[in-house]
Design a protein around this motif. Structure first.
Motif, short mmCIF file in Angstrom:
data_model
loop_
_atom_site.label_atom_id
_atom_site.label_comp_id
_atom_site.label_asym_id
_atom_site.label_seq_id
_atom_site.Cartn_x
_atom_site.Cartn_y
_atom_site.Cartn_z
N UNK A 22 46.54 48.33 53.82
CA UNK A 22 46.17 48.79 52.47
C UNK A 22 46.04 47.61 51.50
N UNK A 23 47.01 46.70 51.59
CA UNK A 23 47.02 45.56 50.68
C UNK A 23 45.86 44.60 50.98
N UNK A 24 45.65 44.35 52.25
CA UNK A 24 44.56 43.45 52.63
C UNK A 24 43.22 44.03 52.17
N UNK A 25 43.09 45.34 52.29
CA UNK A 25 41.85 45.98 51.89
C UNK A 25 41.67 45.90 50.36
N UNK A 26 42.76 46.09 49.63
CA UNK A 26 42.68 45.99 48.16
C UNK A 26 42.26 44.58 47.77
N UNK A 27 42.84 43.58 48.44
CA UNK A 27 42.49 42.20 48.12
C UNK A 27 41.03 41.91 48.49
N UNK A 233 52.65 43.82 43.51
CA UNK A 233 51.74 44.97 43.33
C UNK A 233 52.20 46.12 44.22
N UNK A 234 52.64 45.80 45.43
CA UNK A 234 53.11 46.87 46.33
C UNK A 234 54.37 47.52 45.75
N UNK A 235 55.25 46.71 45.19
CA UNK A 235 56.47 47.30 44.59
C UNK A 235 56.09 48.32 43.52
N UNK A 387 45.25 43.64 41.42
CA UNK A 387 45.48 44.31 42.71
C UNK A 387 45.83 45.78 42.49
N UNK A 388 46.63 46.06 41.48
CA UNK A 388 47.00 47.45 41.21
C UNK A 388 45.78 48.28 40.83
N UNK A 389 44.86 47.65 40.12
CA UNK A 389 43.61 48.36 39.78
C UNK A 389 42.92 48.86 41.03
N UNK A 390 42.89 47.99 42.05
CA UNK A 390 42.27 48.40 43.33
C UNK A 390 43.10 49.50 43.99
N UNK A 391 44.42 49.32 43.99
CA UNK A 391 45.28 50.30 44.69
C UNK A 391 45.24 51.67 44.00
#
Ligand SMILES: O=P(O)(O)OC[C@H]1O[C@](O)(CO)[C@@H](O)[C@@H]1O
Length: 417
Positions: A22-27, A233-235, A387-391
């Motif tokens: 998920x994080x890699x995709x957001x980045x 961002x994940x937190x 990053x949060x914007x993407x998530x």
């Protein structure tokens, strides 16, 4: 140096590996937009912009007479410089912020300033913000009344490179004008001339500040285990069901940093997502130790509706010993200790007490309150927000909700004639 501590969130390392895709995709999605017109990702490149740094320094050197610096701007056009100048003013130049339209303090300021020693900096990306234009009009009249034709040397503009009423005004009057790059929005502009110009007058170590920001860029792009902004961002993402995000800073010098963060977080992320769902968490500013005597009671025993981030310095630049006082034995536990020891003990105790109270809390340790560490922290928080914007599926770089208020203000003023 900036270090993340999640000791009270024991499941976090596993959550990080679980959410790696998920994080890699957001980045990936965020970086794919880099360079696209309108993506507003120009803030990523600001730490490398040595040309603007040189221009800002030349201007500062050409104006050694400045004793008072009046920054007229609001939101992202004031909060960043205000936060950094409060922490790192080494020059003794006095700073005044007109980020309001209250008449009484403005009149008082005008009465105390010496126009011959004052530089006014009007800052606005759009060049059309009502509060800023109102302040500019008042200061322009004042400068002209006291300095005649010499007023132009006392007014410098920071605005869009080409567009907007402020750019047009600067061109018409032949004023010195710095550019906020097109692809940089207000709340991401602290490392553009919005922050660099006032900070050059404050004598702040700009090389250190930008070097720290470059370090944040490096960590943002690093493999996941080393990518601090993806981790924080994940937190925030994992705790998005908690409506409140407290940002508590244990530093008096950084007392204005929480307000800067509040705008960055709230204005970027509080909006409708692509499905029309309202998303966002409410950032709450807090300061240690002051808020231990104000908000911490609620943080510890009030509703479990918060994710708290504590920003804690690890070492002082200078320290101050607490001397022994005869007749004040009640304070003997303090004697021989230092201010910083007390500050650090209070921060650690609050961290632990909040966790034991059932709140979700993590810490960001700053090696020192230095331009390098704070430059790193601020750029880190911009990455976290992006990053949060993407998530969360929102455009972190617009603010449609603010526009209605602006239109209604205009309508009210027109009605009043
Ligand atoms: O720099 P400008 O265009 O004057 O805008 C000031 C602030 O107003 C806003 O547009 C809305 O509050 C912010 O995004 C911005 O930082």
């Amino acid at each position: 140096m900036l270090r993340l501590d999640t000791r009270f969130l024991p499941g976090f390392p596993e959550a990080l590996s679980r959410h790696a895709p998920l994080l890699e995709e957001a980045r990936r999605r965020l970086l794919a937009k880099r360079g696209e017109p309108g993506s507003m990702l120009g803030w990523m490149d600001l730490p490398e912009d040595t040309e603007t740094l040189r221009e800002v320094r030349r201007y500062r050197e050409a104006n050694p007479w400045v004793e008072d610096f009046v920054l007229i701007g609001i939101g992202g056009s004031a909060l960043g410089p205000k936060a950094l100048e409060a922490a790192f003013n080494e020059s003794g130049v006095r700073f005044h912020y007109l980020d309001h339209v209250e008449p009484e303090p403005t009149l008082r300021l005008l009465q105390t300033l010496d126009p011959r020693r004052t530089l006014v900096n009007a800052v606005s990306k759009s060049g059309s913000t009502a509060e800023t234009l109102a302040g500019l009009a008042v200061f322009l009249k004042w400068l002209k009344a006291h300095l005649g034709e010499a007023w132009r040397r006392h007014l410098v503009v920071t605005t869009d490179p080409k567009e907007g009423p402020l750019r047009a005004f600067a061109e018409r009057e032949g004023l010195k004008a710095f550019a906020i790059p097109k692809e940089v929005g207000g709340r991401f502009s602290v490392l553009s001339p919005v922050g660099l110009l006032p900070l050059a007058f404050a004598g702040t170590d700009l090389d250190g500040l930008l070097m720290g920001a470059r370090k944040a860029n490096e960590t943002a792009l690093a493999p996941l285990e080393a990518s601090l902004p993806l981790k924080t961002a994940l937190l925030l993402h994992l705790h998005r069901h908690l409506p409140v995000h407290v940002f508590m800073v244990y530093s008096e010098r950084l007392r204005h940093l929480p307000s800067w963060f509040v705008q960055l977080h709230d204005e970027s992320l509080g909006k409708a997502d692509r499905q029309g769902q309202r998303v966002g968490t409410t950032a709450v500013p807090a300061l240690g130790p002051q808020d231990q005597h104000a908000q911490v009671q609620l943080f510890r025993e009030g509703p479990l509706d918060k994710l708290l981030a504590l920003v804690i310095p690890e070492t002082p630049l200078e320290d101050l010993e607490i001397p022994e006082v005869e007749g004040l034995e009640a304070a003997s536990f303090l004697f021989g200790k230092s201010f910083f020891q007390l500050l650090k003990a209070e921060a650690e105790a609050t961290y632990q007490a909040l966790a034991e109270g059932g709140q979700r809390v993590y810490a960001l340790y700053l090696s020192q309150v230095s331009p390098y560490a704070v430059g790193w922290l601020m750029q880190h928080l911009m990455w976290q927000t992006a990053f949060l914007g993407e998530l969360w599926g929102v455009n972190a770089f617009d603010q449609p909700g603010v526009e209605l208020g602006k239109r209604l203000t205009l309508a009210l003023l027109r009605q009043e004639g």
